[in-house]
Design a protein around this motif. Sequence first.
Motif, PDB file in Angstrom:
ATOM      1  N   ARG A   1       0.806  -1.218   0.000  1.00  0.00           N
ATOM      2  CA  ARG A   1       0.000   0.000   0.000  1.00  0.00           C
ATOM      3  C   ARG A   1       0.834   1.261   0.000  1.00  0.00           C
ATOM      4  O   ARG A   1       1.973   1.260   0.421  1.00  0.00           O
ATOM      5  N   ARG A   2       0.199   2.328  -0.476  1.00  0.00           N
ATOM      6  CA  ARG A   2       0.886   3.622  -0.560  1.00  0.00           C
ATOM      7  C   ARG A   2       0.412   4.534   0.563  1.00  0.00           C
ATOM      8  O   ARG A   2      -0.786   4.674   0.780  1.00  0.00           O
ATOM      9  N   GLY A   3       1.375   5.116   1.268  1.00  0.00           N
ATOM     10  CA  GLY A   3       0.978   6.036   2.344  1.00  0.00           C
ATOM     11  C   GLY A   3       1.592   7.403   2.224  1.00  0.00           C
ATOM     12  O   GLY A   3       1.241   8.306   2.971  1.00  0.00           O
ATOM     13  N   CYS A   4       2.575   7.561   1.322  1.00  0.00           N
ATOM     14  CA  CYS A   4       3.207   8.871   1.234  1.00  0.00           C
ATOM     15  C   CYS A   4       3.834   9.059  -0.138  1.00  0.00           C
ATOM     16  O   CYS A   4       3.858   8.147  -0.959  1.00  0.00           O
ATOM     17  N   ASP A   5       4.353  10.260  -0.354  1.00  0.00           N
ATOM     18  CA  ASP A   5       4.993  10.579  -1.628  1.00  0.00           C
ATOM     19  C   ASP A   5       6.513  10.581  -1.509  1.00  0.00           C
ATOM     20  O   ASP A   5       7.221  10.582  -2.497  1.00  0.00           O
ATOM     21  N   GLU A   6       7.032  10.663  -0.299  1.00  0.00           N
ATOM     22  CA  GLU A   6       8.451  10.955  -0.096  1.00  0.00           C
ATOM     23  C   GLU A   6       9.291   9.737   0.255  1.00  0.00           C
ATOM     24  O   GLU A   6      10.498   9.848   0.436  1.00  0.00           O
ATOM     25  N   GLY A   7       8.659   8.582   0.419  1.00  0.00           N
ATOM     26  CA  GLY A   7       9.430   7.388   0.755  1.00  0.00           C
ATOM     27  C   GLY A   7       9.725   7.247   2.224  1.00  0.00           C
ATOM     28  O   GLY A   7      10.764   6.723   2.618  1.00  0.00           O
ATOM     29  N   LYS A   8       8.806   7.688   3.045  1.00  0.00           N
ATOM     30  CA  LYS A   8       9.070   7.674   4.468  1.00  0.00           C
ATOM     31  C   LYS A   8       8.230   6.679   5.253  1.00  0.00           C
ATOM     32  O   LYS A   8       8.738   6.012   6.155  1.00  0.00           O
TER      33      LYS A   8
ATOM     34  N   ALA B   1       4.648   1.977   4.348  1.00  0.00           N
ATOM     35  CA  ALA B   1       3.465   1.148   4.082  1.00  0.00           C
ATOM     36  C   ALA B   1       3.672   0.254   2.863  1.00  0.00           C
ATOM     37  O   ALA B   1       3.049  -0.793   2.739  1.00  0.00           O
ATOM     38  N   CYS B   2       4.553   0.677   1.967  1.00  0.00           N
ATOM     39  CA  CYS B   2       4.745  -0.026   0.701  1.00  0.00           C
ATOM     40  C   CYS B   2       5.861  -1.062   0.772  1.00  0.00           C
ATOM     41  O   CYS B   2       6.298  -1.576  -0.254  1.00  0.00           O
ATOM     42  N   THR B   3       6.367  -1.344   1.978  1.00  0.00           N
ATOM     43  CA  THR B   3       7.542  -2.204   2.102  1.00  0.00           C
ATOM     44  C   THR B   3       7.283  -3.637   1.626  1.00  0.00           C
ATOM     45  O   THR B   3       6.272  -4.242   1.971  1.00  0.00           O
TER      46      THR B   3
ATOM     47  N   SER C   1       8.765  -0.104  -1.844  1.00  0.00           N
ATOM     48  CA  SER C   1       8.506  -0.338  -3.259  1.00  0.00           C
ATOM     49  C   SER C   1       8.105   0.940  -3.989  1.00  0.00           C
ATOM     50  O   SER C   1       8.100   0.974  -5.207  1.00  0.00           O
ATOM     51  N   CYS C   2       7.800   1.987  -3.241  1.00  0.00           N
ATOM     52  CA  CYS C   2       7.464   3.262  -3.897  1.00  0.00           C
ATOM     53  C   CYS C   2       8.718   4.003  -4.316  1.00  0.00           C
ATOM     54  O   CYS C   2       8.644   5.066  -4.901  1.00  0.00           O
ATOM     55  N   MET C   3       9.889   3.465  -3.973  1.00  0.00           N
ATOM     56  CA  MET C   3      11.140   4.178  -4.227  1.00  0.00           C
ATOM     57  C   MET C   3      11.947   3.497  -5.318  1.00  0.00           C
ATOM     58  O   MET C   3      13.091   3.878  -5.576  1.00  0.00           O
TER      59      MET C   3
HETATM   60  S1  FES Z   1       4.503   4.746   0.332  1.00  0.00           S
HETATM   61 FE1  FES Z   1       5.375   5.707   2.051  1.00  0.00          FE
HETATM   62  S2  FES Z   1       7.358   4.841   2.004  1.00  0.00           S
HETATM   63 FE2  FES Z   1       6.493   4.052   0.240  1.00  0.00          FE
END
Ligand code: FES
Lengths: 474, 783
Positions: free
Chosen positions: A354-361, A364-366, A376-378
Motif C-alpha cells: 500500500r501507498r501512504g506517502c509521496d516521499e518514501g518515508k 506502508a509499501c515495504t 517499493s514506492c522508491m
Molecule cells: S509509500 Fe510511504 S514509504 Fe512508500
Amino acid sequence: MSMAYSLGIPRGFRYVRASTVNEALSLLNEYGGDAKVLAGGMSLMPMLKLRMTEVKYLIDILGINDLRYVKVEGNYLRIGALMTHGDVAMNKLVNEHAKILSESAWHIADIQVRNLGTIGGSLAHADPAANYYPALIALDAEVVIRGVGTERGIKVSELYKGPYITDLKQNEVITEVRIPLSGLRGVYEFFRRGGSSFPSVIIAVTYQEGDGVITDSRIVIGAVYPEPVLVSGHLNGLGIKEVGTRVSDIVNSIFSSIDTKPLEDTHAPSDYRVRVARNLLTKALMDIANGSVQHLRTPTKEELIRWEFRDGVEYVGDLVRVRVNVNGQWIEDLVEPRLLLLDFLRRHGFREVRRGCDEGKCGACTVLVDGRAVKSCMVPVVRVSGHSVTTIRGLSRGMELHPIQRAFLEEYAMQCGYCTHGFMMVTHDYLTNIDPTVNDDILKLSVKNICRCTGYMNIIKAIKRAARYMSGSS
Amino acid sequence: MSKLPHYREGLRAVTGSGEYIDDIPTPPGTLYMAIYRSPYAHARILKVDLSGVLEHGGIAYGPDELAKVIPNPFPLAVDAPIKYYPFARDRARFVGEPIAVVLADDPYRAIDLLDYVQVDFEPLKPVLTLDDALRGDILVHEELKSNIAMYRHMRFGPVDKAFSEAPIVIKREFYYQKHNAMPLETYGVLAHYVNGELNVWANTQGPLLITYFVTRALGLPTSSLRLFSPRDIGGSFGSKYSLYPYITLAAAASILSGKPVKWVESRTEHLVGSNSGGVRKGVVEVAATRDGLIQGFRFRFYEDVGAYPRPPDPGVLFRVHGNMNGAYDVRVIEVENYVVVTNKLPTGLNRAYGGPPFYFMLEVAVNELARELGIDPLELRVKNLIRDFPRKIGDEYFYETITGGLYPRQDYERVVRAIEPEYRRWLEERKRNPNIGVGIAVLVEPAGTNLGYTDLAIEPNKRKYPHSGSGSYVTISIDMSGYIRVFVNGTNEGLGHETTLAEVIASEFGVDPSIVTVENRVDTTRVWALSDGSYSSRFAPIVVSAAILAARQLREKLTRLAMVALGTERVGFENGQFYDINNPSRRIDIRRLASSINWDPGSLPEGSDASLSTTVFYQPPTVKAPEGDRINSSATYAIQAQLAVIELDPATYDIRVRKYVIAHDSGRVLKREFVDGQLMGGLMHGLALTLYEELMYDDQGNPVTTSLDIYESPTLAEAIGMDVELMHFETPTKHLVSGAHGVGEGVMMGVPAAIVNALASIIGRAVTDLPLRPHKIMRAMER
Ligand code: FES
Ligand SMILES: Cc1cc2nc3c(=O)[nH]c(=O)nc-3n(C[C@H](O)[C@H](O)[C@H](O)COP(=O)(O)OP(=O)(O)OC[C@H]3O[C@@H](n4cnc5c(N)ncnc54)[C@H](O)[C@@H]3O)c2cc1C
Ligand code: FES
C-alpha cells in the motif's frame, strides 16, 4: 505558474544500465547534462517523485559490484562507493577502524533506506544534514573520483561545496571513500526532532592522545550551518582532563570563531540549532574528558549486500520489458521505465502492498526484494527485473500464518490495518538480518514505519513476540 | 500453537486481504482524475486555459464547466453570506483549492497533464493569522464585510457576581495549532454517473450528511446517490468526513465525461488540501476562592476555520458545549465564540473534535490556579469534582451541567485518586531529578454526538428547525442455515466493530461468534440515518445499543415461532436453544428453527410473522434538540484522569515521555483489547499534536508542511521506551442499552494539558503555545 500537489509519481525518463564504472562514465559523457547516475535512489527517487528535479536518462549503477567492498589497504580503510548504509553500519572492519562512521550510518533513516542507499550517493547528494559528512571529515577521509580517463582524490571536506553542490563534475563519479588509519578516535552526537527524517544537529569529534595529552583533534559541526564546519587542532596540547575543566572556554571560542549564518528550517530555528550544537559539543568533550564516551552497541557482520543486474533492458518503443518473480511466480509486463514497483505490484493484484506517502518515508509499501526490506514506492520496477519480490502472501503457507503474522494478530498490533503489511515485512528483515534479539536501541534505529492508529505499543510487542517465535522459544 | 484470537479485521490485516478504496475494481473505461489546485492563497482567477490538456490527449474541466453541473454551494452551519463550492469559481481562497480537473486513462498521465493547465491569476493579499483576520482590512469573503463568520456570546449562571466577588481570578492565553490527525490512507473516490444514478465508492466515515451535501451541490435528488464504502478504511479520525467536496468534484467529472472517474489523493495533497483542525486562540479566566474552590469559568475562543466555514464546523466549538465545566461542579460559565475565516485550508472533524483545544486550555488554566495558590494540583481538582448526580431520568441519575449536559453517575474521585500513587511516586523522583516533570489532566469524555449542537452557531430566535440527530440503525436477520447476519451502515477505520458486534450479538443469542457475520460499511441503498457513521466514539454507546435491541427483538420473534414449532406457549431460551418449559427435553436450536422457517414459511399458522429480520433505530434517550443555548451535546460522558511523566533533555530541550497513566471509567467494556487500542492510539495522537505536528504556512500563505518529514509525525522509533499504564473501571451506565461510554477520544483531549502541566512543573511556567517545539521551551526557560 504550475504548482502540483498530486505528487509521488516521477516524470518520464529513459532508464539505462552501466555494469562497470567505465560504462557509467561513457554514458554520462554521451548524455551530457541530461543524465544522472542512480545509485541507491534514496535521494534521487524522492526528488523525482516530488518533481523537484527532472532527468532524461537515469543510469543505474547499482549493479557495479566492483564498487562494493571494504578493505584495509595501504594504511587506509577503503570503502567502495556503492557500499550501502546498512553495510557501513554493520560491517566489522568499519566498526573496528571507524566506529563513528558506523554510528553515523546507523542513524540514517531506517532499514529500508539503509538497504539501498549508498555512501557514495549520500556524499554526491550533499545534503547539508547528511549524516556522513561530519563523521568522514572528522576522520580526515578522502574520496576517489573518476572521470573518463581521469582519477583524482580529494578530501571529503573539499568535496562539499554547499547545500546539494559538490566538487564533482557532471561526468564524474565517486568510486571510493578512504579513511586514513591514523588512530583518530571519536564521538558522534546526533539530534533529530520527533519523526523527522534528517538530523538538526550533528557533532563529530575525533582526537589522538599520547600520555594523557591530545596530539591531534578534529571537531566537526554538521547540519547547523550550510556546510559542515571543521575546527582542526583546537584541542591539541590540552590534557584530556583539561578538556573538561576548560570546556566552556573551548566551546565559546569555537562558536565565536564561526561567522557563517546558521541554517533555519521548520524543525529548528537558527539560534536554537546553535544552542543545541554547543550543548552537544560540550557533552561530547565532557565525555572525552571523563573517559565516558558511549558507543552504540550494535550487531556486526562481514558479508556485504550485493546487487546483480539480471535480464537486459529491452525497450519496445518507449516501454521496457520487465519480469519479476513475485512470491514464486514470474510476472512479465511492458511498462514505462518510471513505473514504480509499488504500482506494478498493485496492478498485478498484490494489493496488500500500500501507498501512504509521496516521499518514501512511511514504509506502508515495504516488500522484500531478494529477502531485504525495500520501499517499493522508491524503486522503478525495471530496476528489479529478474529479481524476486516477497509480500506477506509469499511468507504464509496457505492458511497457515507465518509467525510474524501470528504475533501481530495475537498482540492486536493493528487497527485500520493499512500499515500492517509494511510493518510485517520490515519486521521480517529486521529479525532475519539485523537483530533477532530485538534490543530496544537497535529497534529504535531500525524500524521507523508510520502507524497512525495503534500508538505503536502493540506493534513493538508483536515484533518481540515474533522474535520469540522465530528463534523457536515460544 | 494456540488458537488465534477472534479478531476479524486483524486477520484481514495480517493476511493482506483488507479491501481499501484503491482496491475497489474499476469499471471498464475508468478515467483517472488529477486536480489542478490554486498556487495562491488569495487571487482572482482571470482566465483558465485548458487547451493544452486537450492537445495532449486529455480531458479537462475548469470552473465554467464545473459550475454547470455543480450549481449550488454546500449548505453551511453558520448564518453568513458565504458560498462554499468544491472548486474556486472566480476567486481562489487557499493554496490547494481545486480550480480545474484533468482526466486521463492512466493515473500517471493524469498527473503529467496538470502541466498543461494554464491559469492567469491576479494575486491578492492573503489573510493568514487571526490577528490579520480580525483587523479586517483585507477580506476573505467580501460579502461578509468582515472576517468573522460567526459570533456567539453566552452566559450561564451569575457570571458578573462570581467574577467580581471571587478573591482570585487567574487569566491565561493559549494558542492551539492547525493540525490534521492524518490517516495513513489518503482520500479516494470512484464516481460513476449513469442513467440518472450517481454511484459513488468512497472511503468516507459513514453515510452521515454526505448524501445531503453532495446531492444539494449537484442539484440532484437525494435518491439518486448510491454511496458505498469499501470494507476497510485506512484510518480517518474525522478527516474523511471532509471528503464530500471531492466526491462532488469526481461526480461532476463523471457527469461531464460520461465515464467512471477515479481519484486517489496524494499525501502532499492530503496535507495541503484535505482537512484539519483549526488554529484556536483562547483566553481563559478562572474565578476561585483562596482555598481553591472554583467559582466560574470565562472563555473567549477565536477559531480559525480557514477559507470557508465548512460543515460540520463551527461544531468544533460546540461539541463540548454541554461539558464546558469539565469534571468540576462549576455553575457559572461565560463563553464568547468567534469563528474567523482566513486564506488557509478549511477545517473539519479531527479526532476528539473540539476536545483537545478545549481541555488543553481548561486543564492548564486549572493547573495554573493550583500553582498560583500553592495547592497540590491533584488535590485542587479533587476538591472541585462533581459528587452529586441528583437528576433521575429512567433508571439512571445525572448531574445536569449549567450548559445543558447530562453526566451519568460515576465515582469521579475514585478514578482521579487511582493515578495518585504513581503521581506521588514521581513527585518524589522529581526531587532527585529536576529534569523530571509531572503533570495531570482530568476530564469528562463526551461520546455519541448530538448533531443538534451545531444549531448553537445560530442565535436561538433565528433557528428554523430543531435538530437532535444521534441515532443508528442496525439490521439483523437469520439465513437458511441459521447464520446470524448483521448489517450496520457504518465504516471500519480500525475500531474493531465487526468483531465487537459479532461477540455482543453472539452473547445475546448464546451462540458462538463464528455463526455471526457482520457487514459494517456504507450502502445508502439500504436503511441508514443521517447520523450513521463512525465518529464521536458513538459505536459503543449507540450502535451497540441498537444492535442489542435488534438482537432482542429478533429473539422475541424467534420465541414466538418456537412456540409454534414446540407447540407450547411456555418457551424458554438458553445457549442458542428454545425449549418447552414444561418439558425441557423438548428443544429446538436457533439454526434448526431458522432453517425450517426459511424453507417452509407456508407451514406457519395464518397470522404469524415469518420475518426473520429486524431493524432497530436507537436514539439515545437523553439526546434532544437545544433549548435556547442549553444542550446536552453528547449522549454520554465518562470520567478520565491522566498522569504524564516527562523528562526534559537539558542539552536539546526536547521532551521524552517516561511514563503515562490513564485511569478511566468507560462503563461496560465490550472488548478489552480494543479499549486499550483506542487509549494507546489516542495517546500517540495526543503526543503528536502536543509535541510535533503542525500545518504551517509561510507569510504568503503557502503551506510549508508538505511532507511527513516536515510534519514530524512520530514513527515506531519515537514510541520505544515509553511506559504506558491503563487503569479501567467498569461501571455500566443504565441510560444506554449497551452500558458503555466512548473511549476513542478522551485520551487525546487530555494529553496536551498533561504534558504542558508536566513541563510547567520543571520550568516553573506553562508554555501555552502548541506544539511544544524545543526552541519554545528553550526560550521560555530563558525568560
Ligand atoms: S509509500 Fe510511504 S514509504 Fe512508500
Ligand atoms: C525517508 C528517508 C530518510 C533519510 N534520512 C537520512 C538521514 O537521516 N541522514 C542522511 O544522511 N540521509 C538520509 N536519507 C538519504 C539517504 O542517505 C540516501 O541514501 C543518500 O542521501 C543518497 O544515496 P543513494 O545511494 O541513495 O543515492 P541516489 O539517490 O541514487 O543519488 C543521489 C545523487 O547522487 C548521485 N550519485 C549517486 N551515486 C553517485 C556516485 N557514486 N558518484 C557520483 N554521483 C553519484 C546521483 O546522480 C544523485 O544525484 C534519507 C532518505 C530517505 C528516503
Ligand atoms: S493500523 Fe492504521 S495506520 Fe497502522
